[in-house]
Design a protein around this motif. Structure first.
Motif, PDB file in Angstrom:
ATOM      1  N   THR A 147      -5.022  56.721  21.711  1.00 25.32           N
ATOM      2  CA  THR A 147      -4.697  57.401  22.956  1.00 25.32           C
ATOM      3  C   THR A 147      -4.354  56.396  24.055  1.00 25.32           C
ATOM      4  OG1 THR A 147      -6.372  58.995  22.260  1.00 25.32           O
ATOM      5  CG2 THR A 147      -5.511  59.238  24.482  1.00 25.32           C
ATOM      6  N   CYS A 149     -20.082  59.406  25.921  1.00 24.22           N
ATOM      7  CA  CYS A 149     -18.981  59.732  25.015  1.00 24.22           C
ATOM      8  C   CYS A 149     -19.343  59.617  23.547  1.00 24.22           C
ATOM      9  CB  CYS A 149     -17.785  58.827  25.284  1.00 24.22           C
ATOM     10  SG  CYS A 149     -17.438  58.587  27.033  1.00 24.22           S
ATOM     11  N   THR A 207     -11.017  62.535  30.693  1.00 21.97           N
ATOM     12  CA  THR A 207     -12.369  62.382  31.219  1.00 21.97           C
ATOM     13  C   THR A 207     -12.586  63.264  32.452  1.00 21.97           C
ATOM     14  OG1 THR A 207     -12.215  60.092  30.513  1.00 21.97           O
ATOM     15  CG2 THR A 207     -14.085  60.675  31.878  1.00 21.97           C
ATOM     16  N   VAL A 265     -12.649  51.744  26.160  1.00 18.28           N
ATOM     17  CA  VAL A 265     -12.022  52.489  25.055  1.00 18.28           C
ATOM     18  C   VAL A 265     -10.769  51.755  24.570  1.00 18.28           C
ATOM     19  CG1 VAL A 265     -10.987  54.667  24.356  1.00 18.28           C
ATOM     20  CG2 VAL A 265     -12.949  54.676  25.873  1.00 18.28           C
ATOM     21  N   THR A 266      -9.995  51.211  25.499  1.00 21.53           N
ATOM     22  CA  THR A 266      -8.806  50.451  25.079  1.00 21.53           C
ATOM     23  C   THR A 266      -9.227  49.213  24.290  1.00 21.53           C
ATOM     24  OG1 THR A 266      -8.386  50.747  27.438  1.00 21.53           O
ATOM     25  CG2 THR A 266      -6.534  50.187  26.076  1.00 21.53           C
ATOM     26  N   HIS A 316     -17.610  61.399  20.264  1.00 24.97           N
ATOM     27  CA  HIS A 316     -16.447  60.643  19.792  1.00 24.97           C
ATOM     28  C   HIS A 316     -16.834  59.501  18.871  1.00 24.97           C
ATOM     29  CE1 HIS A 316     -13.372  62.675  22.172  1.00 24.97           C
ATOM     30  NE2 HIS A 316     -14.203  62.680  23.197  1.00 24.97           N
ATOM     31  N   LEU A 340     -10.282  58.367  19.517  1.00 19.40           N
ATOM     32  CA  LEU A 340      -9.703  57.838  20.759  1.00 19.40           C
ATOM     33  C   LEU A 340      -8.899  56.578  20.496  1.00 19.40           C
ATOM     34  CD1 LEU A 340     -12.896  58.174  22.967  1.00 19.40           C
ATOM     35  CD2 LEU A 340     -11.035  59.810  22.680  1.00 19.40           C
ATOM     36  N   ILE A 349      -6.637  58.889  28.468  1.00 18.93           N
ATOM     37  CA  ILE A 349      -8.101  58.835  28.325  1.00 18.93           C
ATOM     38  C   ILE A 349      -8.749  59.170  29.670  1.00 18.93           C
ATOM     39  CG2 ILE A 349     -10.078  57.348  27.817  1.00 18.93           C
ATOM     40  CD1 ILE A 349      -8.077  55.666  26.111  1.00 18.93           C
ATOM     41  N   VAL A 389     -12.309  53.446  30.662  1.00 18.68           N
ATOM     42  CA  VAL A 389     -11.018  53.413  29.979  1.00 18.68           C
ATOM     43  C   VAL A 389     -10.773  52.019  29.415  1.00 18.68           C
ATOM     44  CG1 VAL A 389      -8.535  53.654  30.285  1.00 18.68           C
ATOM     45  CG2 VAL A 389     -10.082  55.269  31.373  1.00 18.68           C
TER      46      VAL A 389
END
Lengths: 237, 450
Positions: free
Chosen positions: A149, A124, A158, A182-183, A128, A146, A154, A179
């Motif tokens: 989101t 990613c 993907t 990313v969170t 990103h 991101l 997310i 995920v």
């Protein structure tokens, strides 16, 4: 008492009715059919939606990317055009048109952060950005940030691969780790102080010149200022 | 005590003369001192970092407090930077002050060099010190790049790979040079320890030596000064080193340290944990070097993908923007005093400085060069600009390609005109009253008041 009120409030909304594909179809005809065709078969301005799956529909509608105002431009995140119930019925209708990936389930609490970091770095971060702040991809496309989101979206993006983005076929567990990471990025502690856009050296160089060098030039002018009242006898050498 | 020293070292005469050294009074003469004090901060914080950094590529498994990397394999170097950032007391603060000081060290050298250029301070007899200064700039950039590469994170590894490829692009000798520097094909085990030796031993030793020479020559030749009442080519008018300049410089040093500490404590820089350990198969975006290498990156991004074949050897497209252009830039910069002498045929000694307006053509050339470098630096961040301003990255690239040919010329011409006008107008541009004063006449009309 409170719990009773909550129970009552819950009860009034909750009759967890299955979303109604028929209602979804009405919304579809109003808002989607002009581009995607009367039966989702696709038309001049929009691709077929047969078999795109619930994940795709849910992603595009919940991030407000559909309906799209101008098809020549990349769909961007905006306020969703429909409320929750409407989105659910639209999802039900479009996914009834053909088999496709369902809305993935994520539980970021159980995610393995480090495994997610590795997946993110390898798959990613090239587009990103290392910190998920987004990046330019070229040919008028960009990878959005991101950092705002929702976890489910997310995961959906993907597996769906909206726009220029590739589809990724991760195992369920790996997807959850990703995920989760990313969170984590969305709420990452910045131990070093003020974060300046998380785009790396460009912002750092800007701050170094404007704030740092700017301050030091001002300081030099202050320290080296001519004092009017000092005796006007210069030393000579 | 002083007498005791004087009897043994005979330093009294020398010290008395030194303390009376005259420093001319203008704030722009302090910019070089700002660079010097940045270097002092760099040495102080750098020593602290050296206590904890391990220049070692041996793979280890991370088991520290940063959750998102726990259990991953990484080099001992990267692991030690994570430890330095999260576990060592004041480690992150020192790292950040060091990094901000590095960015501002090179920036202050550039601003100082611009002062020297635009006031003609490099003219006879100061050509040697100009060469020393240009060498200091180059070594400062070298120290910056080697330092940026040490943490062995994904971003800096990408930078090293670019440096490797640029070296490799030199026709005929490229492969030999890269093997000499890297010790093999990228990525090599030994590169971190090699960079470490460069960063903490060779380059600092060179820089300290050259700073000594720089200041020694300055001391010997005395300061140049701006024109003014009582100032001639043969004297220096200003305040004595003791007490005036000593207090000024000490204050300036403390203020420089304060600014760097404030940035290091308040603004995050190079959060290497977010990039992750270097992995030759991955790259993260946006990938930029620190600002002073940005113009080299910009050249690589702007230059068309042209490849030539010469005597059966392919010359990769990275050669011109990565090697030829920087070589020309530093050659012209270093030789400028001699180039200008050739043009003006002026072989006199100059201790009185020009104002930028006094020599419009030099100011025009300097402005053009500054704009050229500035545009290249901007090009190094074209993807960040594209994202920030929501414009296509190809558009920016094409715009900058054209701008690189046009803007320096136009900017130089404008600078020339402005200088000429200032020669006539006389006032300092910032102090000049703008606009004209109008007076209303009794009949209701207006007239200009001169």
């Amino acid at each position: 008492m409170l719990s009773l009120v909550l129970w009552a409030a819950g009860a009034s909304v909750a009759p967890a009715q299955e979303p109604d594909p028929a209602e979804g179809r009405e919304l579809y005809i109003d808002s989607c059919a002009s581009c995607h065709g009367a039966e989702g078969e696709g038309a001049e301005h929009g691709p077929s939606l047969v078999g795109v799956g619930a994940a795709s529909v849910d992603f595009y509608l919940r991030t407000g990317r559909m309906p799209l105002a101008n098809e020549s431009q990349q769909a961007v995140k905006k306020e969703p055009a429909f409320d929750d119930a409407q989105i659910e019925s639209l999802v039900a209708y479009v996914s009834s048109l053909g088999e496709g990936p369902p809305i993935p389930e994520v539980d970021t609490a159980t995610a393995e952060l480090s495994a997610g970091q590795e997946l993110f770095r390898d798959n990613c971060s090239a587009c990103h950005g290392a910190a998920g702040a987004g990046g330019a991809v070229g040919s008028n496309a960009f990878a959005p940030s991101l950092l705002e989101t929702d976890p489910v979206q997310i995961a959906e993006a993907t597996i769906v691969g909206p726009g220029q983005m590739p589809k990724f076929a991760f195992e369920e567990e790996a997807l959850n780790d990703l995920v989760g990471y990313v969170t984590y990025l969305q709420d990452v502690p910045e131990p070093g102080g003020e974060d300046i856009g998380r785009v790396g050296p460009v912002a750092e160089g800007f701050v170094a010149w404007v704030a740092g060098m700017g301050a030091l030039i001002a300081i030099s002018m202050f320290v080296g200022r001519k004092r009017e009242r000092s005796p006007a006898e210069p030393d000579q050498a | 005590m002083l007498k005791w020293l004087d009897e043994r070292l005979g330093a009294g005469h020398w010290a008395r003369k030194g303390l009376k050294k005259v420093f001319p009074d203008h704030w722009a003469f302090l910019l070089g001192e700002v660079a010097l004090f940045c270097f002092v901060v760099l040495v102080a914080t750098g020593v602290y970092l050296t206590l904890f950094f391990r220049p070692d590529a041996t793979p280890v498994i991370y088991d520290g407090p940063y959750r998102a990397l726990r259990g991953q394999e990484m080099s001992a170097a990267y692991e030690s930077v994570l430890r330095l950032s999260f576990e060592v007391r004041a480690g992150l603060l020192m790292r950040q002050i060091h990094h901000w000081a590095a960015l501002i060290f090179v920036a202050s050298i550039v601003v100082h060099a611009m002062r020297v250029f635009f006031t003609g301070a490099f003219r006879k007899p100061r050509e040697i010190n100009w060469l020393v200064g240009v060498s200091l700039l180059i070594f400062a950039i070298g120290m910056g790049f080697t330092g940026y590469s040490l943490p062995d994170d994904l971003l800096s590894g990408t930078g090293l790979r670019i440096a490797y490829s640029v070296m490799l692009s030199i026709p005929f000798i490229g492969p030999y040079i890269t093997f000499l520097v890297f010790g093999g094909e990228f990525p090599t085990e030994g590169i971190i320890s090699r960079l470490f030796v460069m960063h903490v031993m060779l380059l600092p030793a060179l820089v300290i030596g050259l700073i000594t020479v720089h200041l020694g020559i300055l001391w010997r030749q005395k300061h140049a000064q701006f024109r003014g009442p009582g100032r001639t080519e043969g004297n220096v008018v200003g305040k004595a080193f003791w007490p005036s300049q000593v207090f000024k410089s000490t204050g300036l040093m403390l203020l420089v340290a304060a600014v760097l500490a404030a940035l290091g404590g308040l603004v995050q820089i190079n959060g290497v944990w977010a990039y992750g350990p270097f992995d030759p198969t991955a790259v993260s975006g946006p990938a930029q070097p620190d600002w002073y290498v940005g113009w080299l990156e910009g050249g690589l991004r702007l230059f068309p993908a042209w490849e030539w074949t010469l005597f059966g050897v392919t010359i990769p497209s990275a050669f011109v923007p990565g090697v030829v252009i920087p070589g020309l830039v530093f050659t012209i910069l270093a030789l400028w005093p001699f180039i200008e002498q050739r043009i003006t045929k002026d072989y006199e000694v100059h201790n009185l400085l020009d104002r930028p307006r006094d020599v419009p053509w030099r100011t025009a050339v300097g402005t053009a060069g500054f704009l050229y470098m500035g545009l290249l630096t901007i090009a190094g961040g074209n993807d960040v600009l594209a994202l920030t301003f929501n414009i296509p990255v190809e558009g920016i690239t094409w715009f900058l390609r054209v701008a690189l040919l046009v803007v320096p010329v136009v900017g130089g011409m404008i600078a020339y005109r402005v200088c000429k006008e200032l020669q006539v107008g006389g006032d300092h541009p910032l102090r000049r009253r703008r606009g004209t004063v109008l007076r209303r006449t009794t009949s209701g009309g207006f007239e200009e008041v001169h």
